[in-house]
Write a protein that holds these residues in place. Structure first.
Motif, mmCIF file in Angstrom:
data_model
loop_
_atom_site.group_PDB
_atom_site.id
_atom_site.type_symbol
_atom_site.label_atom_id
_atom_site.label_comp_id
_atom_site.label_asym_id
_atom_site.label_seq_id
_atom_site.Cartn_x
_atom_site.Cartn_y
_atom_site.Cartn_z
ATOM 1 N N UNK A 129 50.841 52.741 53.074
ATOM 2 C CA UNK A 129 51.044 52.890 54.521
ATOM 3 C C UNK A 129 49.716 52.813 55.267
ATOM 4 N N UNK A 130 49.738 52.182 56.412
ATOM 5 C CA UNK A 130 48.568 52.257 57.283
ATOM 6 C C UNK A 130 48.550 53.650 57.890
ATOM 7 N N UNK A 131 47.375 54.174 58.192
ATOM 8 C CA UNK A 131 47.312 55.530 58.754
ATOM 9 C C UNK A 131 48.122 55.642 60.037
ATOM 10 N N UNK A 132 48.711 56.815 60.244
ATOM 11 C CA UNK A 132 49.431 57.042 61.501
ATOM 12 C C UNK A 132 48.458 56.868 62.658
ATOM 13 N N UNK A 133 48.902 56.179 63.676
ATOM 14 C CA UNK A 133 48.065 55.958 64.844
ATOM 15 C C UNK A 133 47.075 54.813 64.697
ATOM 16 N N UNK A 134 47.118 54.107 63.548
ATOM 17 C CA UNK A 134 46.212 52.964 63.362
ATOM 18 C C UNK A 134 46.525 51.914 64.423
ATOM 19 N N UNK A 135 45.491 51.270 64.957
ATOM 20 C CA UNK A 135 45.744 50.254 65.984
ATOM 21 C C UNK A 135 46.552 49.090 65.411
ATOM 22 N N UNK A 162 42.624 50.516 48.563
ATOM 23 C CA UNK A 162 43.120 50.521 49.941
ATOM 24 C C UNK A 162 43.300 51.930 50.472
ATOM 25 N N UNK A 163 43.829 52.818 49.653
ATOM 26 C CA UNK A 163 44.011 54.199 50.108
ATOM 27 C C UNK A 163 42.667 54.856 50.422
ATOM 28 N N UNK A 164 41.669 54.596 49.595
ATOM 29 C CA UNK A 164 40.338 55.154 49.857
ATOM 30 C C UNK A 164 39.762 54.574 51.145
ATOM 31 N N UNK A 165 39.901 53.262 51.324
ATOM 32 C CA UNK A 165 39.358 52.618 52.523
ATOM 33 C C UNK A 165 40.065 53.112 53.779
ATOM 34 N N UNK A 166 41.366 53.360 53.677
ATOM 35 C CA UNK A 166 42.143 53.808 54.829
ATOM 36 C C UNK A 166 42.117 55.327 54.994
ATOM 37 N N UNK A 167 41.478 55.991 54.032
ATOM 38 C CA UNK A 167 41.356 57.452 54.035
ATOM 39 C C UNK A 167 42.717 58.128 54.092
ATOM 40 N N UNK A 168 43.608 57.666 53.203
ATOM 41 C CA UNK A 168 44.941 58.257 53.093
ATOM 42 C C UNK A 168 45.195 58.624 51.627
ATOM 43 N N UNK A 169 46.054 59.598 51.387
ATOM 44 C CA UNK A 169 46.383 59.922 49.996
ATOM 45 C C UNK A 169 47.272 58.837 49.392
ATOM 46 N N UNK A 170 47.231 58.704 48.080
ATOM 47 C CA UNK A 170 48.111 57.754 47.415
ATOM 48 C C UNK A 170 49.546 58.239 47.599
ATOM 49 N N UNK A 215 38.869 41.624 49.622
ATOM 50 C CA UNK A 215 39.071 40.887 50.876
ATOM 51 C C UNK A 215 40.176 41.528 51.704
ATOM 52 N N UNK A 216 41.250 41.971 51.047
ATOM 53 C CA UNK A 216 42.325 42.660 51.762
ATOM 54 C C UNK A 216 41.820 43.974 52.351
ATOM 55 N N UNK A 217 41.039 44.696 51.584
ATOM 56 C CA UNK A 217 40.452 45.950 52.082
ATOM 57 C C UNK A 217 39.613 45.689 53.330
ATOM 58 N N UNK A 218 38.746 44.666 53.276
ATOM 59 C CA UNK A 218 37.884 44.346 54.417
ATOM 60 C C UNK A 218 38.705 43.889 55.623
ATOM 61 N N UNK A 219 39.758 43.131 55.383
ATOM 62 C CA UNK A 219 40.592 42.639 56.482
ATOM 63 C C UNK A 219 41.308 43.808 57.169
#
Length: 103
Positions: free
Chosen positions: A36-42, A14-22, A92-96
Motif C-alpha cells: 500500500x502507498x502511505x495514507x495521504x500520499x500525493x 518498497x516498504x522501507x522506502x515508503x516508511x510503512x510496515x510490511x 527503479x520502482x522504488x525510485x519512481x
C-alpha cells in the motif's frame, strides 16, 4: 524459490522506502506482493490513460508498468517478479514511487 525471494526483497525495499510496515506475513507471499502507498500520499492527476492515476504516472513518467489498484481509498502497487526481474528493476520502482511524492 528465487521468485519468492525476489518478491520478498522487493516488498521489503518498497516498504522501507515508503516508511510503512510490511502488510502481510512472509508466509503469505509467493512471487507477488501488494504494497500500500502511505495514507495521504500525493496522487498525480488522472488523465484517463489507465484506471489508476498512480499507474498512469509510473508508465508515462518512468516507463515502469506495474498493476496499481485502489481499495477503500488507498492505492496498492503490486510487486510481481519472474526470472528476468533484476534488483535494478526493483530499485527503479522504488525510485519512481519516491519521485511521485515530489512531482
Amino acid at each position: 524459490e528465487q521468485n519468492r525471494s525476489q518478491a520478498l526483497e522487493g516488498r521489503r525495499l518498497l516498504c522501507a522506502a515508503l516508511e510503512i510496515p510490511e502488510p502481510a506475513p512472509e508466509e503469505m507471499i509467493a512471487s507477488l506482493a501488494s504494497v500500500p502507498l502511505p495514507e495521504g500520499a500525493p496522487v498525480p492527476p488522472w488523465d484517463g490513460y489507465y484506471e489508476d492515476p498512480v499507474q498512469t504516472a509510473l508508465i508515462r513518467r518512468h516507463r515502469i508498468e506495474v498493476p496499481v489498484t485502489t481499495h477503500a481509498g488507498r492505492h496498492f502497487v503490486r510487486v510481481s517478479v519472474a526470472g528476468y526481474t533484476t534488483e535494478d528493476d526493483l530499485l527503479a520502482l522504488e525510485a519512481a514511487l519516491a519521485a511521485l511524492e515530489t512531482d
